[in-house]
Write a protein that holds these residues in place. Structure first.
Motif, PDB file in Angstrom:
ATOM      1  N   GLU A  53       0.831  -1.199   0.000  1.00 42.25           N
ATOM      2  CA  GLU A  53       0.000   0.000   0.000  1.00 42.25           C
ATOM      3  C   GLU A  53       0.866   1.250   0.000  1.00 42.25           C
ATOM      4  N   GLY A  54       1.727   1.401   1.007  1.00 41.26           N
ATOM      5  CA  GLY A  54       2.554   2.591   1.104  1.00 41.26           C
ATOM      6  C   GLY A  54       3.956   2.382   0.563  1.00 41.26           C
ATOM      7  N   ILE A  55       4.588   3.499   0.184  1.00 40.91           N
ATOM      8  CA  ILE A  55       5.971   3.469  -0.288  1.00 40.91           C
ATOM      9  C   ILE A  55       6.687   4.702   0.234  1.00 40.91           C
ATOM     10  N   ALA A  56       7.973   4.533   0.586  1.00 40.03           N
ATOM     11  CA  ALA A  56       8.801   5.649   1.035  1.00 40.03           C
ATOM     12  C   ALA A  56      10.182   5.493   0.428  1.00 40.03           C
ATOM     13  N   ASP A 240      -5.714   9.110  -2.898  1.00 38.12           N
ATOM     14  CA  ASP A 240      -4.978   8.307  -1.921  1.00 38.12           C
ATOM     15  C   ASP A 240      -3.706   9.052  -1.550  1.00 38.12           C
ATOM     16  N   GLY A 241      -2.541   8.530  -1.939  1.00 39.61           N
ATOM     17  CA  GLY A 241      -1.300   9.159  -1.545  1.00 39.61           C
ATOM     18  C   GLY A 241      -1.068  10.502  -2.205  1.00 39.61           C
ATOM     19  N   LEU A 242      -0.386  11.402  -1.479  1.00 35.41           N
ATOM     20  CA  LEU A 242       0.003  12.708  -1.979  1.00 35.41           C
ATOM     21  C   LEU A 242       1.519  12.823  -1.972  1.00 35.41           C
ATOM     22  N   ALA A 289       2.808   7.336  -3.723  1.00 27.12           N
ATOM     23  CA  ALA A 289       3.888   7.727  -4.621  1.00 27.12           C
ATOM     24  C   ALA A 289       5.077   8.234  -3.827  1.00 27.12           C
ATOM     25  N   ALA A 290       6.272   7.941  -4.346  1.00 25.40           N
ATOM     26  CA  ALA A 290       7.517   8.466  -3.790  1.00 25.40           C
ATOM     27  C   ALA A 290       8.451   8.766  -4.949  1.00 25.40           C
ATOM     28  N   VAL A 291       9.385   9.686  -4.754  1.00 24.24           N
ATOM     29  CA  VAL A 291      10.230  10.151  -5.853  1.00 24.24           C
ATOM     30  C   VAL A 291      11.684   9.802  -5.592  1.00 24.24           C
ATOM     31  N   ASP A 294      14.411  11.405 -11.414  1.00 25.37           N
ATOM     32  CA  ASP A 294      13.374  11.876 -12.333  1.00 25.37           C
ATOM     33  C   ASP A 294      12.195  10.918 -12.434  1.00 25.37           C
ATOM     34  N   ARG A 295      12.074   9.980 -11.475  1.00 26.92           N
ATOM     35  CA  ARG A 295      11.006   8.995 -11.537  1.00 26.92           C
ATOM     36  C   ARG A 295      10.131   9.041 -10.289  1.00 26.92           C
ATOM     37  N   ILE A 296       8.835   8.811 -10.504  1.00 24.02           N
ATOM     38  CA  ILE A 296       7.860   8.657  -9.432  1.00 24.02           C
ATOM     39  C   ILE A 296       7.518   7.166  -9.342  1.00 24.02           C
TER      40      ILE A 296
END
Length: 324
Positions: A53-56, A240-242, A289-291, A294-296
């Motif tokens: 679900e989440g990503i960091a 959902d995620g910001l 989403a996490a960055v 140059d990629r998300i």
């Protein structure tokens, strides 16, 4: 468990809007970009049955992904796509939903319907602190770190949770509950979801999936007073995620298999749609989403799978960062 963690059921009434990664300027579409064109893979698999679900992602090229199934945290190299579990979960009743990592090797974990907020040490893989918040109707969903606090959303109750932090990010001894008021409207299902700060850092932006068809609320940290952000015609019913990068806000619309990209003013009172990113070949209900560079990067939660099994496959995909 306090609530069945069936987000796919709660969002099931929302229509899935297909899209043609498309990076779509307003009023048009653009061609998908299937690879990074660089050394890093554009995506990578997760363990079968993981239920992400989440990503960091911190300052180093590693992604941390939380598991709904067991509460594990999986670390993947963005350079190779390979990975392993670095924090062992506590079982199905202790999921990990949103998560964030800090500069001192801590992971802040949202425990969903367990009502738990956990902190893990990445050097040892151990859970070092656990707080239990809310009531039987609580779902701790997402988290953002500010210089002096970690802020957590509750999807089923109109309140945020504040964990004060010390000068080196060390957590305090108690959680402060901040009731939401003002324009906040609580729905009957998941309402608060993703959270970030305003570009000027003075307030919080929180997804409200219910009010006015779904959108953002600007929340004053001291008072909890919420004001609806003017997004024009844009709605976030499946928000959902910001992810905020400068004044560019990425809002993941999970059931729509899309990311709405908006330009947010400094105070976070107004947002203007820039583009919508979709990728029908690779998006399978992405959530957060996490960055890096140059990629998300986004985990595919696959909430459209009615009964996931230990053999259900999951992955993380990526799209090119918008330069706005």
């Amino acid at each position: 468990m306090r609530h069945s963690f069936a987000r796919r059921s709660l969002f099931g009434a929302a229509a899935a809007i297909g899209g043609a990664a498309l990076l779509a300027p307003l009023g048009g579409t653009a061609a998908a970009m299937e690879t990074t064109g660089r050394r890093r893979p554009a995506g990578f698999p997760l363990p079968d049955g993981f239920r992400p679900e989440g990503i960091a992602i911190g300052s180093e090229p590693y992604a941390y992904i939380g598991s709904i199934a067991r509460g594990d945290v999986y670390r993947a190299s963005l350079a190779t796509g390979s990975g392993r579990v670095v924090v062992e979960g506590l079982g199905p009743e202790h999921p990990v939903i949103g998560l964030k990592t800090d500069a001192w090797g801590r992971l802040f974990l949202c425990g969903g319907v367990s009502g738990e907020i956990r902190i893990a040490d990445l050097r040892t893989g151990r859970i070092t602190r656990t707080f239990t918040v809310g009531t039987d109707a609580t779902m701790v969903n997402d988290v953002i770190l500010t210089p002096d606090a970690a802020w957590f959303t509750d999807s089923f109750e109109p309140q945020l949770y504040k964990l004060p932090l010390g000068r080196r990010g060390e957590p305090g001894d108690r959680i402060i509950t901040v009731p939401l008021s003002g324009d906040w409207v609580q729905g009957t299902a998941i309402t608060a979801n993703g959270i970030t700060t305003t570009p000027d850092g003075r307030a919080l932006l929180v997804v409200n999936s219910f009010a006015n068809g779904g959108g953002l609320m600007r929340v004053a940290p001291r008072t909890g007073v919420a004001r609806a952000v003017d997004l024009g015609p844009t709605r976030l019913p499946n928000g959902d995620g910001l992810l905020l990068l400068g004044h560019t806000l990425y809002a993941v619309q999970q059931r729509q298999n899309a990311i709405d990209v908006l330009r947010i003013d400094d105070a976070g009172t107004k947002g203007t749609a820039i583009t919508r990113i979709t990728d029908p070949a690779n998006f399978r209900v992405p959530t957060t989403a996490a960055v890096y560079g140059d990629r998300i990067y986004l985990p595919n939660a696959r909430f459209d799978v009615a009964e996931p099994t230990p053999e259900t496959d999951y992955d993380v995909v990526s799209v090119e960062r918008v330069r706005a």
